[in-house]
Write an enzyme that holds these catalytic residues in place. Sequence first.
Site, PDB file in Angstrom:
ATOM      1  N   ASP A  66      -2.702   1.838  -4.722  1.00 41.01           N
ATOM      2  CA  ASP A  66      -1.305   2.012  -4.064  1.00 41.01           C
ATOM      3  C   ASP A  66      -1.617   2.457  -2.739  1.00 41.01           C
ATOM      4  O   ASP A  66      -1.817   3.642  -2.531  1.00 41.01           O
ATOM      5  CB  ASP A  66      -0.482   2.767  -4.984  1.00 41.01           C
ATOM      6  CG  ASP A  66      -0.360   2.137  -6.306  1.00 41.01           C
ATOM      7  OD1 ASP A  66      -0.803   1.396  -6.832  1.00 41.01           O
ATOM      8  OD2 ASP A  66       0.906   2.575  -6.932  1.00 41.01           O
TER       9      ASP A  66
ATOM     10  N   LYS B  35       5.635  -2.323  -3.560  1.00 35.23           N
ATOM     11  CA  LYS B  35       6.118  -0.940  -4.339  1.00 35.23           C
ATOM     12  C   LYS B  35       7.199  -0.250  -3.500  1.00 35.23           C
ATOM     13  O   LYS B  35       7.206  -0.181  -2.262  1.00 35.23           O
ATOM     14  CB  LYS B  35       5.082   0.104  -4.393  1.00 35.23           C
ATOM     15  CG  LYS B  35       5.342   1.435  -5.099  1.00 35.23           C
ATOM     16  CD  LYS B  35       4.127   2.073  -5.256  1.00 35.23           C
ATOM     17  CE  LYS B  35       4.312   3.511  -5.797  1.00 35.23           C
ATOM     18  NZ  LYS B  35       2.930   4.303  -5.846  1.00 35.23           N
TER      19      LYS B  35
ATOM     20  N   LYS C 221       6.938  -2.732  -8.016  1.00 35.61           N
ATOM     21  CA  LYS C 221       6.944  -1.518  -8.664  1.00 35.61           C
ATOM     22  C   LYS C 221       7.964  -0.602  -8.153  1.00 35.61           C
ATOM     23  O   LYS C 221       8.091  -0.423  -7.098  1.00 35.61           O
ATOM     24  CB  LYS C 221       5.597  -0.903  -8.446  1.00 35.61           C
ATOM     25  CG  LYS C 221       4.982   0.279  -8.897  1.00 35.61           C
ATOM     26  CD  LYS C 221       3.953   1.018  -8.721  1.00 35.61           C
ATOM     27  CE  LYS C 221       3.707   2.332  -9.260  1.00 35.61           C
ATOM     28  NZ  LYS C 221       2.546   3.194  -8.862  1.00 35.61           N
TER      29      LYS C 221
END
Length: 224
Positions: A94, A156, A185
């Site tokens: 990430d 995300k 996400k």
Amino acid sequence: MELSTMLSMVDHTLLKPESTWAQIRQICDDAMTYHTATVCIPASYVRRCKAYMAGNPDAVGVCTVIGFPTGYSTTESKVFEAADAVKNGADEIDMVINIGLLKDGRDDEVLAEINAVKAACAGHTLKVIIETCLLTQEEKIRMCDIVSRSDADFIKTSTGFSTAGATFEDVALMQAHMTNGKGIKAAGGIASLADAERFIELGATRLGTSRIVKLVKNEKATGY
């Protein structure tokens, strides 16, 4: 929604700078017990975390964070971090975007950085943290376009370390603007099972949180 289905979408997360190995080990144990998607932990614990779960039939993926939490390290630094994490056993990465580049309108450079980090992931999943709480609506939509055109796998919402985390409105916006089969996400501040289910209904395919497993364990749901 079946609780097991929800848990299978959770990146069970512990990213506090003061995290100890005993706490990380507990995160791994909980993730294996409840069959979450991954554990999301600091890069310094990736190798040890991977080794700890090795050979366990309930082992889950190991996720770590790059350029975290500010995103303003150089592309070269992020590329090195990603490659090092993968070498140490990370299954998913990430990364935080360079928010200043986006605000300066240098979208091509944001895209190039994402693709450079994805190349360093050597085929592993890359999620792009855009830190929605620091962006305008127009900037969020531009990031949806950038991530949709990139080689990354997910967009995300948040690091969980800035002024706010995921919101229903931001996930709905992402669902409306993401293309090319990219995942979404939601992360940061998911405080209840009802919240988690609502994020999934709105289009999230992964949840970054420590609270869901705590709730299932009937513990006080504090933290990320």
